[in-house]
Design a protein around this motif. Structure first.
Motif, PDB file in Angstrom:
ATOM      1  N   SER A   1      45.955  39.766  25.672  1.00 12.57           N
ATOM      2  CA  SER A   1      44.879  39.952  24.688  1.00 12.57           C
ATOM      3  C   SER A   1      43.525  40.081  25.378  1.00 12.57           C
ATOM      4  O   SER A   1      42.694  40.916  24.997  1.00 12.57           O
ATOM      5  N   VAL A   2      43.310  39.266  26.404  1.00 12.26           N
ATOM      6  CA  VAL A   2      42.060  39.353  27.175  1.00 12.26           C
ATOM      7  C   VAL A   2      41.987  40.699  27.880  1.00 12.26           C
ATOM      8  O   VAL A   2      40.939  41.357  27.872  1.00 12.26           O
ATOM      9  N   ALA A   3      43.099  41.134  28.480  1.00  6.13           N
ATOM     10  CA  ALA A   3      43.116  42.414  29.190  1.00  6.13           C
ATOM     11  C   ALA A   3      42.807  43.570  28.233  1.00  6.13           C
ATOM     12  O   ALA A   3      42.046  44.474  28.580  1.00  6.13           O
ATOM     13  N   GLU A   4      43.380  43.543  27.042  1.00  7.37           N
ATOM     14  CA  GLU A   4      43.106  44.594  26.059  1.00  7.37           C
ATOM     15  C   GLU A   4      41.632  44.625  25.675  1.00  7.37           C
ATOM     16  O   GLU A   4      41.032  45.695  25.556  1.00  7.37           O
ATOM     17  N   ALA A   5      41.039  43.451  25.493  1.00  7.71           N
ATOM     18  CA  ALA A   5      39.619  43.389  25.126  1.00  7.71           C
ATOM     19  C   ALA A   5      38.745  43.928  26.262  1.00  7.71           C
ATOM     20  O   ALA A   5      37.764  44.642  26.017  1.00  7.71           O
ATOM     21  N   LEU A   6      39.095  43.604  27.498  1.00  9.32           N
ATOM     22  CA  LEU A   6      38.328  44.101  28.642  1.00  9.32           C
ATOM     23  C   LEU A   6      38.447  45.610  28.774  1.00  9.32           C
ATOM     24  O   LEU A   6      37.462  46.301  29.054  1.00  9.32           O
ATOM     25  N   LEU A   7      39.656  46.146  28.572  1.00  9.22           N
ATOM     26  CA  LEU A   7      39.849  47.594  28.634  1.00  9.22           C
ATOM     27  C   LEU A   7      39.074  48.290  27.523  1.00  9.22           C
ATOM     28  O   LEU A   7      38.464  49.343  27.743  1.00  9.22           O
ATOM     29  N   ALA A   8      39.084  47.711  26.328  1.00  9.06           N
ATOM     30  CA  ALA A   8      38.355  48.294  25.204  1.00  9.06           C
ATOM     31  C   ALA A   8      36.855  48.307  25.465  1.00  9.06           C
ATOM     32  O   ALA A   8      36.132  49.175  24.986  1.00  9.06           O
ATOM     33  N   ARG A   9      36.379  47.345  26.252  1.00  8.60           N
ATOM     34  CA  ARG A   9      34.963  47.237  26.583  1.00  8.60           C
ATOM     35  C   ARG A   9      34.551  48.229  27.670  1.00  8.60           C
ATOM     36  O   ARG A   9      33.379  48.480  27.872  1.00  8.60           O
ATOM     37  N   GLY A  10      35.554  48.797  28.367  1.00  4.49           N
ATOM     38  CA  GLY A  10      35.241  49.789  29.388  1.00  4.49           C
ATOM     39  C   GLY A  10      35.454  49.327  30.808  1.00  4.49           C
ATOM     40  O   GLY A  10      35.095  50.041  31.745  1.00  4.49           O
ATOM     41  N   ASP A  11      36.031  48.160  31.004  1.00 10.24           N
ATOM     42  CA  ASP A  11      36.262  47.635  32.344  1.00 10.24           C
ATOM     43  C   ASP A  11      37.643  48.034  32.854  1.00 10.24           C
ATOM     44  O   ASP A  11      38.527  48.391  32.083  1.00 10.24           O
ATOM     45  N   ASP A  12      37.831  47.977  34.175  1.00  5.50           N
ATOM     46  CA  ASP A  12      39.149  48.106  34.777  1.00  5.50           C
ATOM     47  C   ASP A  12      39.762  46.723  34.841  1.00  5.50           C
ATOM     48  O   ASP A  12      39.047  45.727  35.027  1.00  5.50           O
ATOM     49  N   VAL A  13      41.085  46.647  34.718  1.00  3.16           N
ATOM     50  CA  VAL A  13      41.765  45.358  34.692  1.00  3.16           C
ATOM     51  C   VAL A  13      42.911  45.376  35.693  1.00  3.16           C
ATOM     52  O   VAL A  13      43.701  46.324  35.725  1.00  3.16           O
ATOM     53  N   VAL A  14      43.003  44.329  36.505  1.00  2.90           N
ATOM     54  CA  VAL A  14      44.131  44.110  37.390  1.00  2.90           C
ATOM     55  C   VAL A  14      44.864  42.883  36.862  1.00  2.90           C
ATOM     56  O   VAL A  14      44.257  41.818  36.688  1.00  2.90           O
ATOM     57  N   ILE A  15      46.158  43.038  36.582  1.00  3.06           N
ATOM     58  CA  ILE A  15      46.950  41.942  36.013  1.00  3.06           C
ATOM     59  C   ILE A  15      47.913  41.426  37.064  1.00  3.06           C
ATOM     60  O   ILE A  15      48.629  42.196  37.695  1.00  3.06           O
ATOM     61  N   VAL A  16      47.933  40.103  37.228  1.00  2.60           N
ATOM     62  CA  VAL A  16      48.896  39.438  38.096  1.00  2.60           C
ATOM     63  C   VAL A  16      49.674  38.461  37.236  1.00  2.60           C
ATOM     64  O   VAL A  16      49.088  37.639  36.533  1.00  2.60           O
ATOM     65  N   ASP A  17      50.999  38.576  37.263  1.00  6.12           N
ATOM     66  CA  ASP A  17      51.845  37.673  36.482  1.00  6.12           C
ATOM     67  C   ASP A  17      53.144  37.439  37.228  1.00  6.12           C
ATOM     68  O   ASP A  17      53.694  38.354  37.842  1.00  6.12           O
ATOM     69  N   GLU A  18      53.647  36.241  37.182  1.00  4.02           N
ATOM     70  CA  GLU A  18      54.877  35.871  37.882  1.00  4.02           C
ATOM     71  C   GLU A  18      56.118  36.472  37.221  1.00  4.02           C
ATOM     72  O   GLU A  18      57.140  36.672  37.865  1.00  4.02           O
ATOM     73  N   MET A  19      56.052  36.746  35.927  1.00  7.40           N
ATOM     74  CA  MET A  19      57.155  37.311  35.157  1.00  7.40           C
ATOM     75  C   MET A  19      58.416  36.453  35.254  1.00  7.40           C
ATOM     76  O   MET A  19      59.526  36.961  35.352  1.00  7.40           O
ATOM     77  N   ASN A  20      58.241  35.132  35.199  1.00  5.33           N
ATOM     78  CA  ASN A  20      59.416  34.255  35.210  1.00  5.33           C
ATOM     79  C   ASN A  20      60.065  34.268  33.833  1.00  5.33           C
ATOM     80  O   ASN A  20      59.552  34.854  32.889  1.00  5.33           O
ATOM     81  N   ASP A  21      61.195  33.605  33.705  1.00  2.21           N
ATOM     82  CA  ASP A  21      61.936  33.641  32.441  1.00  2.21           C
ATOM     83  C   ASP A  21      61.676  32.428  31.551  1.00  2.21           C
ATOM     84  O   ASP A  21      62.481  32.104  30.695  1.00  2.21           O
ATOM     85  N   TYR A  22      60.526  31.763  31.743  1.00  2.00           N
ATOM     86  CA  TYR A  22      60.173  30.642  30.863  1.00  2.00           C
ATOM     87  C   TYR A  22      60.043  31.147  29.429  1.00  2.00           C
ATOM     88  O   TYR A  22      60.457  30.488  28.491  1.00  2.00           O
ATOM     89  N   TYR A  23      59.412  32.311  29.272  1.00  5.66           N
ATOM     90  CA  TYR A  23      59.398  33.037  28.004  1.00  5.66           C
ATOM     91  C   TYR A  23      60.233  34.287  28.209  1.00  5.66           C
ATOM     92  O   TYR A  23      60.482  34.712  29.332  1.00  5.66           O
ATOM     93  N   ASP A  24      60.650  34.913  27.118  1.00  6.30           N
ATOM     94  CA  ASP A  24      61.450  36.127  27.190  1.00  6.30           C
ATOM     95  C   ASP A  24      60.695  37.202  27.969  1.00  6.30           C
ATOM     96  O   ASP A  24      59.581  37.589  27.615  1.00  6.30           O
TER      97      ASP A  24
END
Length: 96
Positions: free
Chosen positions: A64-87
């Motif tokens: 949600s934060v990344a979407e808001a930043l992109l909508a504002r005109g910024d570039d976004v770099v996302i880092v996530d572990e992508m573990n299976d704690y959530y689907d």
């Protein structure tokens, strides 16, 4: 996993607000004064284009934060572990 999203049209604002902000900013330095007047410790906000790192960007809050930043005109770099704690499929959908 690392994802770099770029906004197609980054916006850089150069308005007259920038000059008025610099006029109201006080220089912060250490002094012998024992009382601190917090109104004098004003720091001007960063105005214009940014490249922002969002950790946990595949989760609900991070995406949600990344979407808001992109909508504002910024570039976004996302880092996530992508573990299976959530689907993981939910996280992958958040990245699209």
């Amino acid at each position: 996993m690392m994802l770099n999203k770029h906004n197609s049209t980054p916006s850089v604002s150069s308005t007259s607000d920038e000059s008025s902000l610099s006029d109201s900013v006080s220089v912060c330095s250490s002094s012998n004064s024992t009382s601190t007047n917090y109104e004098e410790l004003v720091i001007a906000p960063h105005v214009g284009y940014k490249k922002v790192l969002v950790t946990g960007g595949a989760g609900f809050v991070g995406s949600s934060v990344a979407e808001a930043l992109l909508a504002r005109g910024d570039d976004v770099v996302i880092v996530d572990e992508m573990n299976d704690y959530y689907d993981v499929r939910m996280k992958e959908n958040n990245l699209n």
